[in-house]
Motif scaffolding. Structure first.
Motif, short mmCIF file in Angstrom:
data_model
loop_
_atom_site.label_atom_id
_atom_site.label_comp_id
_atom_site.label_asym_id
_atom_site.label_seq_id
_atom_site.Cartn_x
_atom_site.Cartn_y
_atom_site.Cartn_z
N GLY A 45 -18.44 -24.94 34.30
CA GLY A 45 -19.43 -26.00 34.41
C GLY A 45 -20.00 -26.51 33.11
N ALA A 46 -19.33 -26.29 32.01
CA ALA A 46 -19.82 -26.78 30.73
C ALA A 46 -19.50 -28.27 30.58
CB ALA A 46 -19.19 -26.01 29.58
N GLY A 47 -20.41 -29.01 29.94
CA GLY A 47 -20.13 -30.39 29.61
C GLY A 47 -19.16 -30.47 28.44
N THR A 48 -18.66 -31.67 28.18
CA THR A 48 -17.68 -31.83 27.09
C THR A 48 -18.27 -31.41 25.75
OG1 THR A 48 -16.66 -33.67 28.29
CG2 THR A 48 -16.15 -33.47 25.95
N ALA A 49 -19.47 -31.89 25.44
CA ALA A 49 -20.10 -31.54 24.17
C ALA A 49 -20.40 -30.05 24.10
CB ALA A 49 -21.38 -32.35 23.98
N GLN A 50 -20.88 -29.49 25.21
CA GLN A 50 -21.19 -28.07 25.25
C GLN A 50 -19.93 -27.23 25.06
OE1 GLN A 50 -22.97 -26.78 28.93
NE2 GLN A 50 -24.34 -25.35 27.87
N ALA A 51 -18.84 -27.65 25.70
CA ALA A 51 -17.58 -26.93 25.54
C ALA A 51 -17.11 -26.99 24.09
CB ALA A 51 -16.52 -27.53 26.46
N GLY A 52 -17.29 -28.16 23.46
CA GLY A 52 -16.91 -28.28 22.05
C GLY A 52 -17.68 -27.33 21.16
N LEU A 53 -18.97 -27.21 21.42
CA LEU A 53 -19.79 -26.29 20.62
C LEU A 53 -19.36 -24.84 20.82
CD1 LEU A 53 -23.34 -27.83 21.13
CD2 LEU A 53 -21.99 -27.82 19.02
N ILE A 54 -19.06 -24.49 22.06
CA ILE A 54 -18.65 -23.10 22.34
C ILE A 54 -17.32 -22.80 21.68
CG2 ILE A 54 -17.97 -21.48 24.17
CD1 ILE A 54 -20.03 -22.86 25.97
N VAL A 55 -16.37 -23.73 21.82
CA VAL A 55 -15.08 -23.53 21.15
C VAL A 55 -15.27 -23.48 19.63
CG1 VAL A 55 -12.79 -24.53 20.74
CG2 VAL A 55 -13.78 -24.57 23.03
N GLY A 56 -16.26 -24.23 19.13
CA GLY A 56 -16.54 -24.20 17.70
C GLY A 56 -16.96 -22.83 17.20
N THR A 57 -17.61 -22.02 18.09
CA THR A 57 -17.97 -20.67 17.66
C THR A 57 -16.73 -19.83 17.37
OG1 THR A 57 -18.06 -19.79 19.93
CG2 THR A 57 -20.08 -20.76 19.05
N TYR A 58 -15.64 -20.14 18.06
CA TYR A 58 -14.37 -19.44 17.77
C TYR A 58 -13.91 -19.77 16.34
CZ TYR A 58 -9.41 -18.25 17.97
OH TYR A 58 -8.17 -17.73 17.69
N GLY A 59 -14.03 -21.04 15.95
CA GLY A 59 -13.65 -21.42 14.60
C GLY A 59 -14.52 -20.79 13.54
N ILE A 60 -15.83 -20.72 13.80
CA ILE A 60 -16.73 -20.06 12.85
C ILE A 60 -16.38 -18.59 12.72
CG2 ILE A 60 -19.13 -19.39 12.44
CD1 ILE A 60 -19.94 -22.02 13.84
N ILE A 105 -20.39 -16.26 26.83
CA ILE A 105 -19.03 -16.72 26.52
C ILE A 105 -18.96 -17.19 25.06
CG2 ILE A 105 -17.33 -18.51 27.01
CD1 ILE A 105 -18.10 -18.33 29.93
N ALA A 106 -20.00 -17.90 24.61
CA ALA A 106 -20.03 -18.37 23.22
C ALA A 106 -19.99 -17.18 22.25
CB ALA A 106 -21.27 -19.22 22.98
N ALA A 107 -20.78 -16.14 22.55
CA ALA A 107 -20.80 -14.96 21.69
C ALA A 107 -19.43 -14.28 21.67
CB ALA A 107 -21.87 -13.98 22.16
N LEU A 108 -18.79 -14.20 22.85
CA LEU A 108 -17.47 -13.57 22.92
C LEU A 108 -16.41 -14.42 22.22
CD1 LEU A 108 -17.53 -12.22 26.59
CD2 LEU A 108 -17.46 -10.85 24.48
N CYS A 109 -16.56 -15.75 22.27
CA CYS A 109 -15.63 -16.61 21.55
C CYS A 109 -15.72 -16.38 20.03
CB CYS A 109 -15.90 -18.08 21.86
SG CYS A 109 -15.30 -18.61 23.47
N ALA A 110 -16.95 -16.22 19.55
CA ALA A 110 -17.12 -15.92 18.12
C ALA A 110 -16.48 -14.58 17.77
CB ALA A 110 -18.60 -15.91 17.77
N LEU A 111 -16.70 -13.57 18.65
CA LEU A 111 -16.09 -12.25 18.43
C LEU A 111 -14.58 -12.35 18.46
CD1 LEU A 111 -16.23 -9.17 18.17
CD2 LEU A 111 -16.45 -9.04 20.66
N LEU A 112 -14.05 -13.14 19.39
CA LEU A 112 -12.60 -13.32 19.48
C LEU A 112 -12.05 -13.96 18.21
CD1 LEU A 112 -10.03 -13.16 21.24
CD2 LEU A 112 -10.60 -15.44 22.10
N GLY A 113 -12.78 -14.97 17.70
CA GLY A 113 -12.35 -15.60 16.46
C GLY A 113 -12.31 -14.63 15.30
#
Length: 438
Positions: A45-60, A105-113
């Protein structure tokens, strides 16, 4: 055919092939990140902008993990860093499969990155450790081929698995990563020799006395970048004051900025020309097919040739391929341009990796790999930011600017080649002396 396979793959150690196999397994199964944004929007249920920010945590996380992986590769060793990276990745992927709150999920994406990117410096440092200098071009060419073969397989499997189950997609990715970790634990020994742990002041540990251009000899006749300093930082400071290496990293960043146009700006240009997403898919598929089919033949084309000249030709082809888009308005022209820029990428891969390995002192291989690998996430950020503005305000002239950038980088590679070669000769002499003492 048998003789060609023997020439292409022969003479490399068993440890190299275990690393190569693990890399291939990992990349074939590395499809969770490919569909992460779609998973967030369609399942969480994330919006496009919100999804982009969460995926961005993976890049960071990737930026942090690359630096951490480089330091740990030198301090802990290659094997331990690889094991921690892979098993931490397994945990992050498994948790992502069952986590629903978006902040978690954002925190786990950062950990995954962080976890996934830690492995890159260790993989390359281990390959350098176990591969003689004269065989590294072949080894890195095969590594590049495995990466692209794995990514092609991952792209195909990801689409099928996403239709079945996103949760299954994360879990199968975790299983492939676990298989690679087990293979490394079982078959890959530590390749970091004890002598590598104690960097000493050397002829290549820093370049603070070099002239700014880093392309000429010092006033006393000593080749630029080879003068012995008074002190050696022995860490990231050494890497960040090594001007010859940083010039090479800067040129690699330019190459990455050019090539990343294919995945960031080209689809926008094709859409503006009225071409469908499937047409862009054809361009991507053609590039991947060329690499998978043709990359193994590249060593025969470039063996024995000066790396600076090969890289200059590669950058010219990269730039020419994208410059051709200034007149492209049909799919056939886009496909032709893709062939040109992909050939440039294929030529550049082995010498880039080989030079990167040659410029790294024994005790600091992990840190040097980390700084080198930072160019790719940097390009992933800069290419769409600058390229989008360029396409909007310059129109088709944007592609002529990209072509000119490729030509400039080609000329700089030719200028930077002689100092790099002198630096490599100095490192080989010192490495040989260290080996004889040991």
């Amino acid at each position: 055919m048998r003789a060609w396979l023997r020439d292409t793959a022969g003479g490399l150690s068993a440890t190299y092939w275990y690393l190569w196999t693990g890399l291939l397994i990992n990349k074939v199964g590395g499809f969770a990140v490919l569909f992460l944004s779609l998973y967030l929007t369609s399942q969480r249920g994330a919006g496009t902008a919100q999804a982009g920010l969460i995926v961005g945590t993976y890049g960071i996380g990737g930026l942090l993990g690359t630096l951490a992986g480089g330091v740990l590769t030198d301090r802990w060793g290659r094997r331990r860093t690889l094991l921690v990276s892979h098993f931490a990745t397994v945990a992050a992927l498994a948790l992502l499969a069952f986590t629903t709150p978006l902040p978690a999920i954002a925190a786990l994406c950062a950990l995954l990155g962080i976890a996934q990117s830690m492995a890159a410096p260790a993989f390359v440092a281990a390959i350098i450790d176990v591969t003689p200098a004269e065989k590294r071009s072949r080894a890195f060419n095969l590594q590049f081929w495995a990466l692209n073969l794995g990514l092609a397989g991952a792209s195909l499997l990801a689409g099928l698995l996403a239709q079945w189950s996103y949760q299954g997609l994360f879990l199968i990715d975790a299983a492939c990563t676990l298989a690679t970790g087990v293979l490394i634990a079982w078959k890959v020994p530590e390749t970091l020799r004890p002598a590598m742990f104690s960097p000493t002041p050397s002829a290549f540990s820093t370049a603070s006395t070099d002239p700014p251009a880093s392309f000429s000899s010092a006033s006393d006749g000593t080749p630029a970048g080879t003068r012995k300093p008074a002190t050696s930082p022995g860490g990231l400071g050494t890497v960040l004051t090594d001007r010859i290496f940083l010039v090479f990293v800067g040129l690699t960043l330019i190459q990455a900025l050019i090539y990343t146009q294919a995945s960031t700006i080209v689809p926008l240009a094709m859409h503006a020309d009225g071409l469908s997403p499937s047409a862009y898919g054809a361009v991507v598929a053609l590039g991947g097919a060329l690499i998978v089919v043709g990359q193994l033949f590249i060593p025969r084309l470039i063996d024995g040739r000066r790396k600076a000249r090969v890289l200059a030709l590669a950058l010219l082809l990269n730039g020419a391929g994208f410059a051709a888009l200034a007149i492209a308005d049909h799919l056939a022209l886009y496909l032709t341009a893709a062939v040109i820029w992909t050939l440039g990428s294929m030529l550049a891969a082995p010498p880039n990796a080989e030079i990167n390995s040659e410029l790294a002192p024994l005790a600091l291989r992990g840190r040097y790999q980390a700084v080198f690998f930072l160019t790719f996430p940097a390009a992933s950020f800069l290419a769409p930011s600058l390229g989008g503005a360029g396409l909007q305000y310059l129109g088709n002239a944007h592609w002529l600017v990209i072509g000119a950038l490729g030509a400039a980088a080609a000329a700089l590679h030719l200028m930077a080649g002689p100092p790099r070669e002198r630096r490599v000769a100095a490192i080989r002499s010192e490495t040989s002396a260290t080996a004889n003492v040991a």
